[in-house]
Design an enzyme around this catalytic site. Structure first.
Site, short mmCIF file in Angstrom:
data_model
loop_
_atom_site.label_atom_id
_atom_site.label_comp_id
_atom_site.label_asym_id
_atom_site.label_seq_id
_atom_site.Cartn_x
_atom_site.Cartn_y
_atom_site.Cartn_z
N CYS A 48 0.72 -0.90 -0.07
CA CYS A 48 0.05 0.20 0.13
C CYS A 48 0.92 1.20 0.14
O CYS A 48 1.75 1.29 0.63
CB CYS A 48 -0.98 -0.11 1.25
SG CYS A 48 -1.96 1.38 1.44
N PHE A 49 0.79 1.99 -0.73
CA PHE A 49 1.57 3.36 -1.00
C PHE A 49 1.30 4.48 0.24
O PHE A 49 2.09 5.11 0.29
CB PHE A 49 1.29 4.00 -2.29
CG PHE A 49 -0.21 4.33 -2.84
CD1 PHE A 49 -1.17 4.48 -2.02
CD2 PHE A 49 -0.35 4.31 -4.30
CE1 PHE A 49 -2.46 4.69 -2.37
CE2 PHE A 49 -1.84 4.45 -4.69
CZ PHE A 49 -2.76 4.65 -3.69
#
Length: 226
Positions: A48-49
């Site tokens: 997940c960024f």
């Protein structure tokens, strides 16, 4: 990232241990000191960024860190589409940094140590799928060489229980980097009490401060401040 329902409260005492970090040696091969330009860029993907962006926003020498998509076409660079896992995109972070303050190799040390688990290819924490893959999108032969040599160094030292599986992918048209939607930018800073952030991302920042204090900055550099 997986959907979470907010139930109130902040990070519990047990959640700080959710995100493990590994103390790593510095890269034996890196960019030569004092010969670089004032700005360079790196594109890294590791789950997940939200959390990866937050880690590098708290890194000394980083000028900007933008969440986005890399590895697919512009037409499919949308959050509503990349969740299928069939667009070729990975959630990634575009990092602009001052190479006189932090080197590309040092960014990789942070990336492998505290930003994600490089021994898992298509999974990080509760998130799974190719869009969450571990990948370095190198922009020239030097970045590729630094990454290849560092991965070989870490595998040889057996610092992880399994081999590093991070993909090395050239970042070239049409597979460019595309910024994510505005609501994804600075997400961890804007939502510190959101359960996913508290459990999986705030510990990454704490690990950076503990394990690499010389590279930690308390005040994050934010996209919305630009």
């Amino acid at each position: 990232m997986a959907a979470w329902v907010y139930v109130g409260g902040g990070m519990s005492s047990s959640s700080a241990a959710t995100e493990a970090a590994v103390r790593l040696p510095a890269p034996a091969f890196d960019a030569p000191a004092g010969t670089q330009a004032t700005r360079e860029t790196a594109v890294l993907a590791g789950g997940c960024f939200w959390g990866v962006q937050a880690v590098f926003q708290h890194t000394q020498g980083v000028l900007n860190a933008v969440s986005g998509y890399a590895g697919g076409d512009k037409a499919t660079a949308h959050y509503s589409m990349i969740g299928s896992g069939r667009t070729g995109h990975a959630e990634a972070v575009h990092i602009t940094y001052d190479p006189k303050l932090v080197s590309y190799g040092k960014l990789l040390q942070i990336y492998f140590s505290v930003a994600h688990d490089p021994t898992q290819l298509n999974r990080q924490g509760p998130d799974s799928g190719t869009q969450y893959r571990s990948a370095i999108f190198y922009q020239d032969a030097h970045q590729k060489q630094v990454a290849e040599r560092y991965i070989a160094q870490l595998d040889a030292a057996k610092v992880f229980p399994r081999k590093v599986v991070t993909q090395l992918t050239p970042l070239a048209a049409p597979l460019a980097f595309y910024p994510a939607e505005d609501y994804h930018q600075d997400y961890a800073t804007r939502n510190p009490r959101q359960p996913y952030i508290a459990r999986f991302d705030r510990p990454k920042i704490a690990n950076l401060q503990t394990m690499l204090p010389e590279l930690y900055r308390d005040k994050p550099v934010l996209v919305t401040a630009k």
